[in-house]
Design an enzyme around this catalytic site. Structure first.
Site, PDB file in Angstrom:
ATOM      1  N   HIS A  38       0.855  -1.185   0.000  1.00 53.44           N
ATOM      2  CA  HIS A  38       0.000   0.000   0.000  1.00 53.44           C
ATOM      3  C   HIS A  38       0.894   1.239   0.000  1.00 53.44           C
ATOM      4  CE1 HIS A  38       0.578  -0.775   4.421  1.00 53.44           C
ATOM      5  NE2 HIS A  38       0.977   0.477   4.315  1.00 53.44           N
TER       6      HIS A  38
HETATM    7  C1  T46 Z   1       3.116   0.680   6.818  1.00 51.99           C
HETATM    8  C2  T46 Z   1       3.855  -0.582   7.008  1.00 51.99           C
HETATM    9  C3  T46 Z   1       5.326  -0.367   7.022  1.00 51.99           C
HETATM   10  C4  T46 Z   1      -3.718  -0.555  13.727  1.00 51.99           C
HETATM   11  O1  T46 Z   1      -4.795  -0.786  14.289  1.00 51.99           O
HETATM   12  N1  T46 Z   1      -2.927   0.482  14.135  1.00 51.99           N
HETATM   13  C5  T46 Z   1      -1.744   0.764  13.556  1.00 51.99           C
HETATM   14  O2  T46 Z   1      -1.056   1.734  13.974  1.00 51.99           O
HETATM   15  C6  T46 Z   1      -1.308  -0.046  12.464  1.00 51.99           C
HETATM   16  C7  T46 Z   1       0.012   0.235  11.778  1.00 51.99           C
HETATM   17  C8  T46 Z   1      -2.097  -1.087  12.065  1.00 51.99           C
HETATM   18  N2  T46 Z   1      -3.283  -1.326  12.685  1.00 51.99           N
HETATM   19  C9  T46 Z   1      -4.092  -2.472  12.249  1.00 51.99           C
HETATM   20  C10 T46 Z   1      -4.656  -2.395  10.848  1.00 51.99           C
HETATM   21  C11 T46 Z   1      -4.732  -3.866  10.441  1.00 51.99           C
HETATM   22  O3  T46 Z   1      -5.934  -4.407  10.902  1.00 51.99           O
HETATM   23  O4  T46 Z   1      -3.256  -3.634  12.289  1.00 51.99           O
HETATM   24  C12 T46 Z   1      -3.592  -4.516  11.229  1.00 51.99           C
HETATM   25  C13 T46 Z   1      -2.355  -4.810  10.369  1.00 51.99           C
HETATM   26  O5  T46 Z   1      -1.997  -3.598   9.676  1.00 51.99           O
HETATM   27  P1  T46 Z   1      -1.438  -3.628   8.166  1.00 51.99           P
HETATM   28  O6  T46 Z   1      -2.043  -4.727   7.417  1.00 51.99           O
HETATM   29  O7  T46 Z   1      -1.597  -2.243   7.610  1.00 51.99           O
HETATM   30  O8  T46 Z   1       0.109  -3.939   8.446  1.00 51.99           O
HETATM   31  P2  T46 Z   1       1.321  -3.808   7.410  1.00 51.99           P
HETATM   32  O9  T46 Z   1       2.499  -4.426   8.084  1.00 51.99           O
HETATM   33  O10 T46 Z   1       0.956  -4.330   6.071  1.00 51.99           O
HETATM   34  O11 T46 Z   1       1.565  -2.229   7.252  1.00 51.99           O
HETATM   35  C14 T46 Z   1       2.078  -1.499   8.336  1.00 51.99           C
HETATM   36  C15 T46 Z   1       1.391  -0.137   8.430  1.00 51.99           C
HETATM   37  O12 T46 Z   1      -0.030  -0.315   8.481  1.00 51.99           O
HETATM   38  C16 T46 Z   1       1.701   0.742   7.267  1.00 51.99           C
HETATM   39  O13 T46 Z   1       1.328   2.075   7.553  1.00 51.99           O
HETATM   40  O14 T46 Z   1       3.593   1.588   6.167  1.00 51.99           O
HETATM   41  O15 T46 Z   1       3.470  -1.319   8.186  1.00 51.99           O
END
Ligand code: T46
Length: 133
Positions: free
Chosen positions: A46
């Site tokens: 993303h």
């Molecule tokens: C990024 C990369 C490097 C939250 O509730 N709070 C938070 O601060 C974050 C980061 C995530 N979440 C929730 C949202 C999803 O339900 O945790 C779950 C996993 O998040 P996500 O699928 O977005 O995780 P990554 O590792 O794909 O991405 C993350 C960050 O979201 C993003 O901003 O740049 O790490």
């Protein structure tokens, strides 16, 4: 690739790295999160509309691919003294996590799902339309 060399303060007891808002980290830090127990599944895939972040692999190693809509780069992160700045409107993908990989991320804003661009074609359209205007 926007990598930052972080200053490590080392003495006979070990090493310490300090991260300060608007000094070492070029934004106000509003949120910190960390990733651990990572599997073979890639993460990220993303971009963000406004969020800027600094990512540091503080243990183990991983690969990060960045794409600003024009240029794609990738780097192996395997040193806690190296940070990668991931500015807004950069598509990111993290993969190849070692079993002991731990990643800390400092972010310029609170968590907002509305800031995520999760479709690559949308991302390209947004970046290219911003550069036309
Ligand atoms: C990024 C990369 C490097 C939250 O509730 N709070 C938070 O601060 C974050 C980061 C995530 N979440 C929730 C949202 C999803 O339900 O945790 C779950 C996993 O998040 P996500 O699928 O977005 O995780 P990554 O590792 O794909 O991405 C993350 C960050 O979201 C993003 O901003 O740049 O790490």
């Amino acid at each position: 690739m926007n990598t930052i060399q972080l200053n490590s303060i080392t003495d006979s007891r070990g090493s310490l790295i300090s991260l300060e808002a608007n000094l070492t980290v070029p934004f106000d830090i509003k949120r910190v999160y960390y990733l651990f127990d990572l599997t073979n599944s890639p993460r990220g895939l993303h971009a963000h509309l406004e969020l800027n972040q600094l990512m540091i692999c503080i243990n183990g190693s991983c690969k990060i691919k960045l794409d600003d809509g024009y240029i794609k780069t990738e780097v192996i992160l395997n040193n806690p003294s190296n940070g990668v700045l991931i500015n807004k409107l950069v598509w990111r993908e993290m993969s190849d996590f070692s079993k002991d990989c731990k990643i800390i991320v400092l972010a310029s804003d609170l968590y907002k799902e509305s800031d995520y661009i999760r479709n690559y074609n949308d991302f390209i359209n947004i970046v290219h339309s911003k550069n036309r205007s």
